[in-house]
Scaffold this motif. Structure first.
Motif, PDB file in Angstrom:
ATOM      1  N   ARG A 124      -6.994  -9.622  -7.223  1.00 49.30           N
ATOM      2  CA  ARG A 124      -8.342 -10.128  -6.938  1.00 49.30           C
ATOM      3  C   ARG A 124      -8.285 -11.543  -6.351  1.00 49.30           C
ATOM      4  N   ALA A 125      -7.417 -12.377  -6.897  1.00 45.93           N
ATOM      5  CA  ALA A 125      -7.283 -13.748  -6.385  1.00 45.93           C
ATOM      6  C   ALA A 125      -6.763 -13.736  -4.953  1.00 45.93           C
ATOM      7  N   GLN A 126      -5.809 -12.882  -4.668  1.00 46.50           N
ATOM      8  CA  GLN A 126      -5.258 -12.791  -3.315  1.00 46.50           C
ATOM      9  C   GLN A 126      -6.308 -12.283  -2.331  1.00 46.50           C
ATOM     10  N   LEU A 127      -7.057 -11.272  -2.735  1.00 46.97           N
ATOM     11  CA  LEU A 127      -8.101 -10.744  -1.858  1.00 46.97           C
ATOM     12  C   LEU A 127      -9.181 -11.784  -1.598  1.00 46.97           C
ATOM     13  N   ALA A 128      -9.522 -12.559  -2.597  1.00 52.23           N
ATOM     14  CA  ALA A 128     -10.519 -13.620  -2.420  1.00 52.23           C
ATOM     15  C   ALA A 128      -9.992 -14.692  -1.479  1.00 52.23           C
ATOM     16  N   LEU A 129      -8.719 -15.006  -1.579  1.00 48.48           N
ATOM     17  CA  LEU A 129      -8.113 -16.016  -0.718  1.00 48.48           C
ATOM     18  C   LEU A 129      -8.128 -15.566   0.732  1.00 48.48           C
ATOM     19  N   THR A 130      -7.715 -14.343   1.008  1.00 46.35           N
ATOM     20  CA  THR A 130      -7.653 -13.880   2.386  1.00 46.35           C
ATOM     21  C   THR A 130      -9.043 -13.689   2.971  1.00 46.35           C
ATOM     22  N   ALA A 131     -10.033 -13.395   2.148  1.00 51.13           N
ATOM     23  CA  ALA A 131     -11.394 -13.242   2.649  1.00 51.13           C
ATOM     24  C   ALA A 131     -11.926 -14.558   3.184  1.00 51.13           C
ATOM     25  N   SER A 132     -11.462 -15.673   2.660  1.00 48.36           N
ATOM     26  CA  SER A 132     -11.937 -16.972   3.123  1.00 48.36           C
ATOM     27  C   SER A 132     -11.512 -17.250   4.563  1.00 48.36           C
ATOM     28  N   TYR A 133     -10.489 -16.593   5.042  1.00 49.65           N
ATOM     29  CA  TYR A 133     -10.023 -16.812   6.408  1.00 49.65           C
ATOM     30  C   TYR A 133     -10.930 -16.164   7.434  1.00 49.65           C
ATOM     31  N   ARG A 134     -11.763 -15.246   7.014  1.00 52.13           N
ATOM     32  CA  ARG A 134     -12.686 -14.607   7.948  1.00 52.13           C
ATOM     33  C   ARG A 134     -13.722 -15.602   8.449  1.00 52.13           C
ATOM     34  N   MET A 145       0.826  -1.201   0.000  1.00 52.42           N
ATOM     35  CA  MET A 145       0.000   0.000   0.000  1.00 52.42           C
ATOM     36  C   MET A 145       0.866   1.259   0.000  1.00 52.42           C
ATOM     37  N   GLN A 146       1.951   1.242   0.757  1.00 52.15           N
ATOM     38  CA  GLN A 146       2.858   2.386   0.765  1.00 52.15           C
ATOM     39  C   GLN A 146       3.496   2.584  -0.608  1.00 52.15           C
ATOM     40  N   HIS A 147       3.842   1.510  -1.259  1.00 56.51           N
ATOM     41  CA  HIS A 147       4.402   1.590  -2.608  1.00 56.51           C
ATOM     42  C   HIS A 147       3.362   2.141  -3.585  1.00 56.51           C
ATOM     43  N   ALA A 148       2.143   1.632  -3.487  1.00 48.47           N
ATOM     44  CA  ALA A 148       1.084   2.026  -4.424  1.00 48.47           C
ATOM     45  C   ALA A 148       0.646   3.475  -4.256  1.00 48.47           C
ATOM     46  N   GLU A 149       0.842   4.044  -3.083  1.00 49.63           N
ATOM     47  CA  GLU A 149       0.390   5.415  -2.860  1.00 49.63           C
ATOM     48  C   GLU A 149       1.348   6.468  -3.430  1.00 49.63           C
ATOM     49  N   ARG A 150       2.523   6.051  -3.839  1.00 50.30           N
ATOM     50  CA  ARG A 150       3.482   7.004  -4.403  1.00 50.30           C
ATOM     51  C   ARG A 150       2.936   7.578  -5.715  1.00 50.30           C
ATOM     52  N   PRO A 151       3.011   8.918  -5.886  1.00 48.56           N
ATOM     53  CA  PRO A 151       2.432   9.559  -7.081  1.00 48.56           C
ATOM     54  C   PRO A 151       2.928   8.977  -8.401  1.00 48.56           C
ATOM     55  N   GLU A 152       4.214   8.681  -8.499  1.00 46.73           N
ATOM     56  CA  GLU A 152       4.736   8.161  -9.766  1.00 46.73           C
ATOM     57  C   GLU A 152       4.209   6.762 -10.072  1.00 46.73           C
ATOM     58  N   ILE A 153       3.854   6.028  -9.050  1.00 42.00           N
ATOM     59  CA  ILE A 153       3.272   4.693  -9.235  1.00 42.00           C
ATOM     60  C   ILE A 153       1.789   4.818  -9.577  1.00 42.00           C
ATOM     61  N   ARG A 154       1.098   5.732  -8.913  1.00 44.01           N
ATOM     62  CA  ARG A 154      -0.347   5.898  -9.138  1.00 44.01           C
ATOM     63  C   ARG A 154      -0.664   6.347 -10.557  1.00 44.01           C
ATOM     64  N   ARG A 155       0.264   7.044 -11.195  1.00 44.82           N
ATOM     65  CA  ARG A 155       0.039   7.520 -12.571  1.00 44.82           C
ATOM     66  C   ARG A 155       0.127   6.411 -13.603  1.00 44.82           C
ATOM     67  N   GLN A 156       0.752   5.320 -13.262  1.00 45.52           N
ATOM     68  CA  GLN A 156       0.958   4.241 -14.231  1.00 45.52           C
ATOM     69  C   GLN A 156      -0.282   3.348 -14.322  1.00 45.52           C
ATOM     70  N   PRO A 157      -0.630   2.911 -15.540  1.00 44.46           N
ATOM     71  CA  PRO A 157      -1.755   1.963 -15.659  1.00 44.46           C
ATOM     72  C   PRO A 157      -1.361   0.596 -15.077  1.00 44.46           C
ATOM     73  N   LEU A 211      -4.011  -7.095 -11.847  1.00 41.13           N
ATOM     74  CA  LEU A 211      -5.341  -6.956 -11.245  1.00 41.13           C
ATOM     75  C   LEU A 211      -5.943  -8.320 -10.938  1.00 41.13           C
ATOM     76  N   ALA A 212      -5.755  -9.261 -11.836  1.00 43.57           N
ATOM     77  CA  ALA A 212      -6.277 -10.615 -11.615  1.00 43.57           C
ATOM     78  C   ALA A 212      -5.606 -11.259 -10.401  1.00 43.57           C
ATOM     79  N   GLU A 213      -4.302 -11.069 -10.270  1.00 43.27           N
ATOM     80  CA  GLU A 213      -3.580 -11.626  -9.121  1.00 43.27           C
ATOM     81  C   GLU A 213      -4.039 -10.986  -7.816  1.00 43.27           C
TER      82      GLU A 213
END
Length: 68
Positions: free
Chosen positions: A49-59, A27-39, A45-47
């Motif tokens: 989403r897969a990671q977020l889906a995996l960690t949600a299963s632990y709830r 998150m700290q890396h992603a918040e940098r302005p030069e990173i945020r400007r890049q597509p 994005l697929a990776e």
């Protein structure tokens, strides 16, 4: 790493802290302005989403005993 092994790691206290540290660093890396400007590539994005889906299963597992 196989998903079964990954689940065992994340269920430990050290694994949870490692996962959280990695999330904060990303998150700290992603918040940098030069990173945020890049597509973002579709495969990344697929990776994410897969990671977020995996960690949600632990709830669904028992609540952590870690003090917050």
């Amino acid at each position: 790493m196989r998903p079964e092994r990954q689940q065992q790691i994340w269920r430990s206290e050290a694994g949870s802290r490692l996962w959280l540290s990695g999330l904060i660093a990303a998150m700290q890396h992603a918040e940098r302005p030069e990173i945020r400007r890049q597509p973002v590539a579709p495969e990344i994005l697929a990776e994410v989403r897969a990671q977020l889906a995996l960690t949600a299963s632990y709830r669904a597992s028992p609540i952590s005993t870690l003090r917050h």
